[in-house]
Scaffold this motif. Structure first.
Motif, PDB file in Angstrom:
ATOM      1  N   UNK A  15       0.841  -1.196   0.000  1.00  0.00           N
ATOM      2  CA  UNK A  15       0.000   0.000   0.000  1.00  0.00           C
ATOM      3  C   UNK A  15       0.879   1.250   0.000  1.00  0.00           C
ATOM      4  N   UNK A  16       1.920   1.263   0.805  1.00  0.00           N
ATOM      5  CA  UNK A  16       2.827   2.409   0.853  1.00  0.00           C
ATOM      6  C   UNK A  16       3.548   2.626  -0.466  1.00  0.00           C
ATOM      7  N   UNK A  17       4.007   1.555  -1.083  1.00  0.00           N
ATOM      8  CA  UNK A  17       4.659   1.678  -2.393  1.00  0.00           C
ATOM      9  C   UNK A  17       3.682   2.162  -3.456  1.00  0.00           C
ATOM     10  N   UNK A  18       2.448   1.672  -3.402  1.00  0.00           N
ATOM     11  CA  UNK A  18       1.424   2.111  -4.361  1.00  0.00           C
ATOM     12  C   UNK A  18       1.113   3.592  -4.207  1.00  0.00           C
ATOM     13  N   UNK A  19       0.965   4.060  -2.966  1.00  0.00           N
ATOM     14  CA  UNK A  19       0.671   5.484  -2.741  1.00  0.00           C
ATOM     15  C   UNK A  19       1.851   6.338  -3.174  1.00  0.00           C
ATOM     16  N   UNK A  20       3.060   5.902  -2.905  1.00  0.00           N
ATOM     17  CA  UNK A  20       4.246   6.653  -3.328  1.00  0.00           C
ATOM     18  C   UNK A  20       4.299   6.754  -4.846  1.00  0.00           C
ATOM     19  N   UNK A  21       4.009   5.653  -5.549  1.00  0.00           N
ATOM     20  CA  UNK A  21       4.005   5.679  -7.021  1.00  0.00           C
ATOM     21  C   UNK A  21       2.926   6.621  -7.536  1.00  0.00           C
ATOM     22  N   UNK A  22       1.743   6.582  -6.923  1.00  0.00           N
ATOM     23  CA  UNK A  22       0.670   7.498  -7.346  1.00  0.00           C
ATOM     24  C   UNK A  22       1.067   8.948  -7.119  1.00  0.00           C
TER      25      UNK A  22
END
Length: 136
Positions: free
Chosen positions: A98-105
């Protein structure tokens, strides 16, 4: 004759007035005891004044120490909570995804293009003006 025998065997310092009292009470022991008790009573009766003066003198130091202690306790609690979360199977990897996904977004939405970066800085300026006023 019996009373004469009793008077001869009774020492002079024995108390015959109060039943159960072996000797006459001495006033010398009471005076030394009161000398020690009176200063203690004075200190205890003025304890609230002493404590109030001490707190008003060291108010800033106590506040600073309280904040430091509260910060240390908060960090220890957060570390314990994160350790407990990390021990739950599959929860730690899911939260990392989830953290990696939010950072990518966030990178894609705000940092990829110059126009989007300008929009991000405008939002920061709006929040800064809202919090600190227009002079900041």
């Amino acid at each position: 004759m019996e009373s004469e025998a009793r008077q001869k065997t009774t020492p002079k310092d024995l108390s015959t007035e109060v039943p159960g009292m072996m000797t006459k009470p001495s006033s010398m022991g009471d005076a030394s005891w009161q000398e020690w008790v009176e200063p203690v009573i004075d200190i205890l009766s003025n304890a609230s004044n002493y404590i109030g003066e001490w707190f008003s003198t060291y108010k800033q130091l106590l506040t600073t120490l309280g904040i430091i202690v509260f910060g240390i306790i908060s960090v220890k609690i957060i570390i314990a909570i994160l350790g407990a979360i990390s021990d739950i199977p599959l929860l730690a990897p899911i939260l990392q995804l989830v953290g990696l996904g939010y950072t990518a977004w966030f990178v894609w939405r705000y940092l990829w293009k110059a126009s989007n970066r300008e929009e991000l800085f405008a939002e920061f300026d709006a929040i800064k003006n809202q919090m600190f006023g227009d002079n900041a």
